[in-house]
Design a protein around this motif. Structure first.
Motif, short mmCIF file in Angstrom:
data_model
loop_
_atom_site.label_atom_id
_atom_site.label_comp_id
_atom_site.label_asym_id
_atom_site.label_seq_id
_atom_site.Cartn_x
_atom_site.Cartn_y
_atom_site.Cartn_z
N LYS A 2 0.85 -1.18 0.00
CA LYS A 2 0.00 0.00 0.00
C LYS A 2 0.89 1.24 0.00
O LYS A 2 1.76 1.38 0.85
CB LYS A 2 -0.91 -0.01 1.23
N ASP A 26 1.26 -6.28 1.79
CA ASP A 26 0.26 -7.29 1.47
C ASP A 26 0.69 -8.60 2.12
O ASP A 26 1.82 -8.73 2.60
CB ASP A 26 0.14 -7.45 -0.05
N LYS A 27 -0.20 -9.58 2.12
CA LYS A 27 0.12 -10.88 2.73
C LYS A 27 1.37 -11.47 2.11
O LYS A 27 1.53 -11.46 0.89
CB LYS A 27 -1.04 -11.86 2.56
N GLU A 29 4.20 -10.44 1.86
CA GLU A 29 5.10 -9.51 1.17
C GLU A 29 6.25 -9.10 2.09
O GLU A 29 6.04 -8.85 3.28
CB GLU A 29 4.34 -8.26 0.72
#
Length: 200
Positions: A2, A26-27, A29
C-alpha cells in the motif's frame, strides 16, 4: 504494497503512525525496510494535505527548516575541515559558492567566521531537533487523540464511525469538513455578537 492513503483504513493509518509499518504490506510480502518510512511519510503528507492544509504547510516549513539547518552544518563542517588542513583558499571558494562574500577574507577571518558559523548551525540544528522531539507523540497519545477526534466527529455529524472499516481518505475529508463547519459557525457567532452590540 500500500502506497497511498486511500488504500488504508483509519485503524491501519493510526497503526502506521504508531510505527507498525507492516500495515503497508500485502500478505506474505517482504519489503525493503528503508523504503517503508519513505512511503509512510508520503501517506502522512497525503492525510495532512486533505485534513489540515494549513497544518500541512506548517509541517512542510518545519521540514524545510530542518533540511536547511542540516545543510548549513554540512557546509560549515566541510569548511572547518578545510581550514584545519590550512586549505583556506578552498574554504573561501565553498563559502563564496554558499553565498558569502568571502573571496577577499584573510586566513584568520576565514577561520574565525567558519568556526562561529559552524557553532551557530549546530545550535540551530539542536534546537530544531529538540522541538521535533517535543512534538513527537507517543503511541498512547496518538491513539487517544484519534479516539477523541472520532468521538467529536460522530457527535457533530450524528453517525457512527468505525475506524476499522472507514477509509483514511474519507476520514480525512470528514475532519476537513468538520473544521470548515466549526470555523463558519464561529465566524457567524462573532458577526452576530458584533451586530447585537451595535444595536445596544
Amino acid at each position: 504494497m500500500k502506497e497511498h492513503l486511500e488504500q488504508l483504513t483509519m485503524s491501519q493509518f493510526v497503526d502506521m503512525l504508531c510505527g507498525n509499518m507492516s500495515v503497508l504490506l500485502d500478505k506474505h510480502e517482504i519489503a525493503n525496510p528503508d523504503k517503508l518510512p519513505v512511503i509512510a511519510r508520503s501517506i502522512i503528507m497525503e492525510y495532512r494535505a486533505v485534513a489540515d492544509p494549513g497544518g500541512n504547510s506548517s509541517y512542510l516549513r518545519q521540514a524545510e527548516d530542518m533540511a536547511k539547518a542540516k545543510l548549513r552544518v554540512i557546509i560549515f563542517t566541510m569548511c572547518h575541515n578545510l581550514t584545519s588542513f590550512k586549505q583556506f583558499g578552498k574554504a573561501r571558494e565553498v563559502l563564496v559558492a554558499y553565498g558569502m562574500a568571502a573571496s577577499k577574507w584573510n586566513d584568520n577571518k576565514t577561520e574565525g567566521v567558519v568556526k562561529a558559523k559552524l557553532e551557530q548551525a549546530l545550535r540551530e540544528l539542536d534546537t530544531l531537533n529538540a522541538e521535533n522531539e517535543k512534538s513527537k507523540n507517543h503511541d498512547v497519545n496518538i491513539r487517544a487523540g484519534f479516539d477523541t477526534l472520532t468521538a467529536t466527529l460522530m457527535a457533530h455529524f450524528k453517525f457512527q464511525i468505525d475506524p476499522g472499516t472507514i477509509r483514511a481518505t474519507l476520514y480525512a475529508n470528514l475532519v476537513a469538513r468538520y473544521d470548515r463547519e466549526i470555523k463558519a459557525q464561529m465566524a457567524a457567532m462573532a458577526k452576530s455578537k458584533r451586530r447585537a452590540s451595535f444595536f445596544r
